[in-house]
Design an enzyme around this catalytic site. Structure first.
Site, mmCIF file in Angstrom:
data_model
loop_
_atom_site.group_PDB
_atom_site.id
_atom_site.type_symbol
_atom_site.label_atom_id
_atom_site.label_comp_id
_atom_site.label_asym_id
_atom_site.label_seq_id
_atom_site.Cartn_x
_atom_site.Cartn_y
_atom_site.Cartn_z
ATOM 1 C CB SER A 191 101.669 57.881 -48.350
ATOM 2 O OG SER A 191 102.640 57.394 -49.269
ATOM 3 N N GLY A 219 99.673 54.797 -54.219
ATOM 4 C CA GLY A 219 100.372 56.038 -53.923
ATOM 5 C C GLY A 219 99.575 56.949 -53.020
ATOM 6 C CB SER A 251 101.860 64.218 -65.998
ATOM 7 O OG SER A 251 102.551 65.454 -66.046
ATOM 8 C CE1 TYR A 301 106.101 62.122 -63.515
ATOM 9 C CE2 TYR A 301 105.485 63.989 -64.894
ATOM 10 C CZ TYR A 301 105.237 63.159 -63.808
ATOM 11 O OH TYR A 301 104.117 63.367 -63.029
ATOM 12 C CB SER A 302 107.488 63.366 -71.352
ATOM 13 O OG SER A 302 107.628 64.646 -70.759
ATOM 14 C CB ALA A 303 108.920 58.246 -72.087
ATOM 15 C CB SER A 304 106.719 57.142 -67.421
ATOM 16 O OG SER A 304 106.545 58.389 -66.761
ATOM 17 C CE LYS A 305 102.919 60.316 -64.206
ATOM 18 N NZ LYS A 305 102.017 59.606 -63.266
#
Length: 239
Positions: free
Chosen positions: A13, A11, A138, A151-155
C-alpha cells in the site's frame, strides 16, 4: 489465483510497493499484496485484477502473527515463486537527538521484517527449487545519509543479509537481489529539502515509483535467472 507465479509483495500500500504491485499484476503474475494499514488503493486495484490479487493484512514486526499468516497461506495455496520486500519506514533526525523509539522502530520494520517474512517461507521455495527474492533497500544503505543513521543502518543491514542469503539459496535456483532507490516521488520525501538535494543528483530530478517497479519486474523475469547477490541502484546517478 495461479500458484506457479505467485508473488508476495510486502508494503504493497506504500508508494513504491503499490507501483510494484500494479506492474507485477499487469505483467500477468498473481500477487499476494501485504499491507498493515491504508488498504484503500489496494482495494481499488483488487476490483480491476479480481482474479489475480489476494490482499493479506498482518504486522510484519509481530513475528508470531507473521509466521501464522504466511504459513497458513502457503499451506492453502502453495509456495511463492517470488517475494518483494517493499515495507519500510524512516524516522529521521540527527543521531545525538535520536530516541530509542526512533532507532528501534526503523530497525524493527526495515531489518527485522526481513527475518520475520522470509524465514517461514524460504524452505517451501527451496523445495520447489526455483524463485526470486528482491529486497527494496536504499541509497542510504550504500553511502549513508546525514540524519538517517537508523535508516542507513537498517538498509545497509538489509543489503548484507540479502547478499548472504543469495549465497545460501543459489544452488536451489533462487535468486536474491536488492534494489536500492534514491530519492523517489513518494510520501516519504514530502518534507525533504529538495532544493538542497536535487543539485547533488546528476539527473536533476527525483525518480518515479514506476521506475523502481520496472527494475523489480526485470529481476522477477526469466531473463534475470543468472543475476543474484547484486545491488541495483535506481537513483539518477546519486551514488
Amino acid at each position: 489465483m495461479e500458484n506457479e507465479k505467485r508473488i508476495l509483495v510486502t508494503g504493497a500500500s506504500g508508494g513504491i510497493g503499490f507501483a510494484i504491485t500494479k506492474a507485477v499484476l499487469e505483467a500477468g503474475y498473481s500477487v499476494v499484496a501485504h499491507y498493515n494499514s491504508h488498504a484503500e488503493k489496494l482495494k481499488e486495484l483488487a476490483e480491476t485484477f479480481s482474479d489475480k490479487i489476494q490482499l493479506m493484512q498482518f504486522n510484519l514486526t509481530d513475528r508470531k502473527n507473521c509466521r501464522e499468516v504466511l504459513e497458513k497461506d502457503i499451506s492453502e495455496n502453495g509456495a511463492y515463486y517470488g517475494v518483494v520486500l517493499s515495507s519500510g519506514i524512516c524516522k529521521d533526525t540527527a543521531f545525538p537527538a535520536m530516541t530509542e523509539d526512533y532507532w528501534d522502530k526503523v530497525i524493527d520494520v526495515n531489518l527485522n521484517g526481513f527475518y520475520n517474512v522470509l524465514q517461514p517461507i524460504v524452505m517451501p521455495m527451496c523445495r520447489k527449487r526455483k524463485g526470486r527474492i528482491i529486497t527494496i533497500a536504499s541509497v542510504s544503505g550504500i553511502i549513508g545519509n546525514r540524519g538517517q543513521v537508523n535508516y542507513s543502518a537498517s538498509k545497509g543491514g538489509l543489503i548484507a543479509a540479502s547478499k548472504a542469503l543469495a549465497v545460501e539459496l543459489a544452488s536451489r535456483n533462487i535468486t536474491v537481489n536488492s534494489v536500492a532507490p534514491g530519492l523517489i516521488e513518494t510520501e516519504m520525501i514530502k518534507d525533504a529539502p529538495l532544493d538542497m538535494i536535487l543539485p547533488s543528483i546528476p539527473m536533476k530530478r527525483v525518480g518515479k515509483p514506476e521506475e523502481v517497479a520496472a527494475t523489480v519486474l526485470f529481476l522477477l523475469s526469466d531473463g534475470a535467472a543468472y543475476i543474484t547477490r547484486q545491488v541495483i541502484s535506481v537513483n539518477g546517478g546519486l551514488a
